[in-house]
Motif scaffolding. Structure first.
Motif, short mmCIF file in Angstrom:
data_model
loop_
_atom_site.label_atom_id
_atom_site.label_comp_id
_atom_site.label_asym_id
_atom_site.label_seq_id
_atom_site.Cartn_x
_atom_site.Cartn_y
_atom_site.Cartn_z
N TRP A 292 37.71 43.51 -27.25
CA TRP A 292 37.32 42.98 -28.56
C TRP A 292 36.98 41.51 -28.41
O TRP A 292 37.44 40.83 -27.50
N ARG A 293 36.17 41.04 -29.37
CA ARG A 293 35.79 39.62 -29.36
C ARG A 293 35.50 39.16 -30.79
O ARG A 293 34.74 39.79 -31.51
N LYS A 294 36.15 38.07 -31.19
CA LYS A 294 35.90 37.45 -32.50
C LYS A 294 35.89 35.94 -32.31
O LYS A 294 36.95 35.31 -32.25
N PRO A 295 34.70 35.33 -32.23
CA PRO A 295 34.63 33.90 -31.94
C PRO A 295 35.06 32.98 -33.06
O PRO A 295 35.47 31.84 -32.80
N GLY A 296 34.95 33.42 -34.34
CA GLY A 296 35.26 32.49 -35.41
C GLY A 296 35.39 33.17 -36.77
O GLY A 296 35.23 34.38 -36.90
N LEU A 297 35.63 32.33 -37.79
CA LEU A 297 35.97 32.81 -39.12
C LEU A 297 34.88 33.67 -39.74
O LEU A 297 35.17 34.71 -40.33
N GLN A 298 33.64 33.26 -39.63
CA GLN A 298 32.55 33.95 -40.29
C GLN A 298 31.81 34.93 -39.38
O GLN A 298 30.68 35.32 -39.67
N LEU A 299 32.45 35.36 -38.30
CA LEU A 299 31.85 36.30 -37.37
C LEU A 299 32.65 37.58 -37.32
O LEU A 299 33.89 37.56 -37.34
N VAL A 300 31.95 38.71 -37.26
CA VAL A 300 32.60 40.01 -37.20
C VAL A 300 33.29 40.18 -35.86
O VAL A 300 32.80 39.73 -34.83
N CYS A 301 34.44 40.86 -35.85
CA CYS A 301 35.12 41.21 -34.60
C CYS A 301 34.40 42.41 -33.99
O CYS A 301 34.34 43.47 -34.60
N THR A 302 33.83 42.23 -32.80
CA THR A 302 33.11 43.31 -32.15
C THR A 302 34.04 44.04 -31.18
O THR A 302 34.90 43.43 -30.54
N ILE A 303 33.87 45.35 -31.08
CA ILE A 303 34.68 46.15 -30.15
C ILE A 303 33.73 46.98 -29.29
O ILE A 303 32.81 47.62 -29.80
N ALA A 304 33.94 46.94 -27.99
CA ALA A 304 33.06 47.62 -27.06
C ALA A 304 33.89 48.33 -25.99
O ALA A 304 35.07 48.01 -25.78
N ASP A 305 33.28 49.31 -25.32
CA ASP A 305 33.97 49.95 -24.20
C ASP A 305 33.91 49.03 -22.99
O ASP A 305 33.35 47.93 -23.04
N ASN A 306 34.50 49.47 -21.89
CA ASN A 306 34.59 48.59 -20.73
C ASN A 306 33.26 48.38 -20.02
O ASN A 306 33.18 47.58 -19.09
N GLY A 307 32.21 49.08 -20.46
CA GLY A 307 30.88 48.85 -19.92
C GLY A 307 30.04 47.95 -20.79
O GLY A 307 28.89 47.65 -20.46
N GLY A 308 30.59 47.52 -21.93
CA GLY A 308 29.86 46.64 -22.83
C GLY A 308 29.13 47.33 -23.95
O GLY A 308 28.51 46.67 -24.79
N ASP A 309 29.17 48.67 -24.00
CA ASP A 309 28.54 49.39 -25.10
C ASP A 309 29.48 49.46 -26.30
O ASP A 309 30.70 49.61 -26.14
N MET A 310 28.93 49.36 -27.50
CA MET A 310 29.75 49.37 -28.70
C MET A 310 30.55 50.65 -28.83
O MET A 310 30.07 51.74 -28.50
N LEU A 311 31.77 50.53 -29.31
CA LEU A 311 32.55 51.71 -29.71
C LEU A 311 32.05 52.17 -31.07
O LEU A 311 31.73 51.35 -31.93
N HIS A 312 32.03 53.48 -31.26
CA HIS A 312 31.51 54.06 -32.50
C HIS A 312 32.58 54.93 -33.16
O HIS A 312 32.61 56.15 -32.95
N PRO A 313 33.47 54.33 -33.96
CA PRO A 313 34.46 55.13 -34.68
C PRO A 313 33.78 56.08 -35.67
O PRO A 313 32.69 55.81 -36.16
N GLN A 314 34.45 57.19 -35.95
CA GLN A 314 33.93 58.13 -36.93
C GLN A 314 33.91 57.47 -38.31
O GLN A 314 34.76 56.64 -38.63
N PRO A 315 32.94 57.82 -39.16
CA PRO A 315 32.94 57.28 -40.53
C PRO A 315 34.25 57.61 -41.24
O PRO A 315 34.84 58.67 -41.05
N GLY A 316 34.69 56.68 -42.06
CA GLY A 316 35.94 56.85 -42.80
C GLY A 316 36.75 55.58 -42.77
O GLY A 316 36.33 54.55 -42.23
N ASN A 317 37.94 55.63 -43.35
CA ASN A 317 38.80 54.43 -43.39
C ASN A 317 39.40 54.16 -42.01
O ASN A 317 39.52 55.05 -41.18
N ALA A 318 39.74 52.92 -41.77
CA ALA A 318 40.27 52.53 -40.46
C ALA A 318 41.44 51.56 -40.60
O ALA A 318 41.48 50.77 -41.55
N TRP A 319 42.36 51.66 -39.67
CA TRP A 319 43.44 50.69 -39.53
C TRP A 319 43.17 49.87 -38.27
O TRP A 319 42.87 50.44 -37.21
N VAL A 320 43.28 48.56 -38.39
CA VAL A 320 43.14 47.65 -37.25
C VAL A 320 44.49 46.98 -37.04
O VAL A 320 44.96 46.24 -37.91
N ILE A 321 45.11 47.25 -35.91
CA ILE A 321 46.47 46.79 -35.63
C ILE A 321 46.42 45.65 -34.62
O ILE A 321 45.84 45.80 -33.54
#
Length: 332
Positions: A292-321
C-alpha cells in the motif's frame, strides 16, 4: 486524468498503450422492408431499462441516480469488546485503528446507504482526518483534544458536534441527521478502491484461496473474519455486533504514541497512515498480498499486488484495518 490512470501512475512506470483505427465498409442494403398497414398501429419497440450508476465507494448500483452524487458522511466510533456498535453494516467503508487497551477506534463512512442509528460517536482523532480527508465527507464527531480539533479545522473538512445542534441523541446519530446538517453543495467522494469488473480476480498474481483472516495484536483479542460462501461475504465480530464485508484489507504500518495535554493529559496510540507498507487483502473466496502507498492527506491510498498491478476487490462494502508492524496477519 481519471482515477485508474492516476493509480497506475502512482505505482508503476509509464504504460504505453497503442490505439488503432479501422475503417468499416457500409452495411449491405436490407433484404426485407417492413410494411405497416395504415389501419394497424405499429408495435412500439420497448425502451431499454436505464441502468443506475455505481456508488463511488462500493462500485455497486445505487438505489436512485441522485444517491451516487451525494456527499459522504463520516462518524468516528469507539468500540470495546462489551460495546454494541450501530450502523456499521450500512457503511460503505470502515477504517479500524487499534486504540488503547483492547478498544478499536473506527471511522465509518456512509454514502450509498442510510443508517437510522450510528454510534457510539466518539472524539475526532488524527486517523479519522488522514483516512477520509480525500473523500471530502461531512463529519459527525464528539469533540476531541485541542490539538486534534486544530488538525480537523486545517484539513478543510466540515463537521458537527453535540454542541452544534440536534444531530445527536444519547451518544448516537443518524445519516439522515448528518445529511440534513451538512452545508449545501457537498461533492461526492473520490473512489477509494479499484473494484473488480466482469468477475476480475482480486490479484494478477499470487492469488490464494481464503476462508479465514486473523489479525492478532498484543494486548487484545484477535480480530477474526470468516468467509460465508453461501452469502458471498466476510463475517467478523466487532464489540458485541456481527458485521459483514465484501472485502477486508489489512494495511501494516508503524504506530506511534501521541501525548495529549488538553483537555485531559493522556497518551494515545496512533497509526501512521501516511507512507507505505505491506497489504493482506481478502475479497470473495480469495486472498492476496501486496503493498500500500498513501503519500499525503489529499491522496488516495493505493493497494497493489507484489508485481505492481492494482488489487481489485469485489464490489461492495469494505473494512480497512490498520495493523501495527508487530501484529500477526494470517490467511487460511
Amino acid at each position: 486524468m481519471n482515477r485508474r490512470q492516476m493509480l497506475r501512475a502512482a505505482l508503476a512506470p509509464a504504460l504505453v498503450v497503442g490505439f488503432g483505427a479501422a475503417c468499416g465498409e457500409p452495411p449491405p442494403p436490407a433484404s426485407k422492408v417492413n410494411v405497416v398497414d395504415p389501419g394497424t398501429p405499429a408495435s412500439a419497440t420497448p425502451s431499454p431499462t436505464p441502468s443506475l450508476p455505481a456508488a463511488p465507494l462500493t462500485g455497486l448500483p445505487v438505489s436512485a441516480a441522485a444517491v451516487a452524487e451525494r456527499q459522504a458522511v463520516a462518524v468516528p466510533l469507539r468500540v470495546s469488546p462489551s460495546t454494541t456498535p450501530y450502523g456499521l453494516d450500512a457503511a460503505d467503508l470502515v477504517y479500524a485503528e487499534f486504540a488503547e487497551s483492547d478498544t478499536l477506534h473506527l471511522t465509518a463512512v456512509f454514502q450509498s446507504r442510510d443508517a437510522a442509528k450510528v454510534g457510539p460517536v466518539t472524539e475526532i482523532r488524527p486517523v479519522d482526518i488522514r483516512s477520509v480527508a480525500v473523500l471530502r465527507p461531512f463529519v459527525g464527531y464528539a469533540g476531541g483534544p485541542t490539538g486534534f480539533l486544530t488538525q480537523f479545522e486545517k484539513s478543510g473538512l466540515a463537521g458537527v458536534t453535540p454542541a452544534d445542534g440536534k444531530v445527536f441523541a444519547s451518544g448516537h446519530t443518524s445519516t439522515a441527521a448528518l445529511w440534513k446538517a451538512a452545508p449545501k453543495g457537498g461533492q461526492p467522494p473520490t473512489p477509494a478502491l479499484d473494484h473488480a469488473t466482469d468477475g476480475a480476480a482480486l490479484a494478477a498474481r499470487d492469488l490464494v484461496p481464503a476462508r479465514e483472516l486473523t489479525v492478532s495484536v498484543a494486548g487484545g483479542p484477535p480480530m477474526i473474519w470468516r468467509y460465508d460462501q453461501q452469502k458471498s461475504h466476510w463475517v467478523g465480530k466487532v464489540g458485541t455486533a456481527t458485521v459483514t464485508a465484501a472485502s477486508v484489507i489489512v494495511l501494516t504500518m508503524e504506530y506511534r504514541t501521541l501525548d495529549v495535554r488538553h483537555p485531559s493529559p493522556r497518551s494515545l496510540p496512533a497509526a501512521n497512515v501516511f507512507g507505505e507498507g505491506a497489504v493482506v487483502a481478502v475479497s470473495g473466496p480469495s486472498g492476496a498480498k501486496g503493498r500500500w502507498r498513501k503519500p499525503g492527506l489529499q491522496l488516495v491510498c493505493t493497494i497493489a499486488d507484489n508485481g505492481g498491478d492494482m488489487l481489485h476487490p469485489q464490489p461492495g462494502n469494505a473494512w480497512v484495518i490498520y495493523a501495527p508492524t508487530s501484529a500477526k496477519v494470517t490467511v487460511k
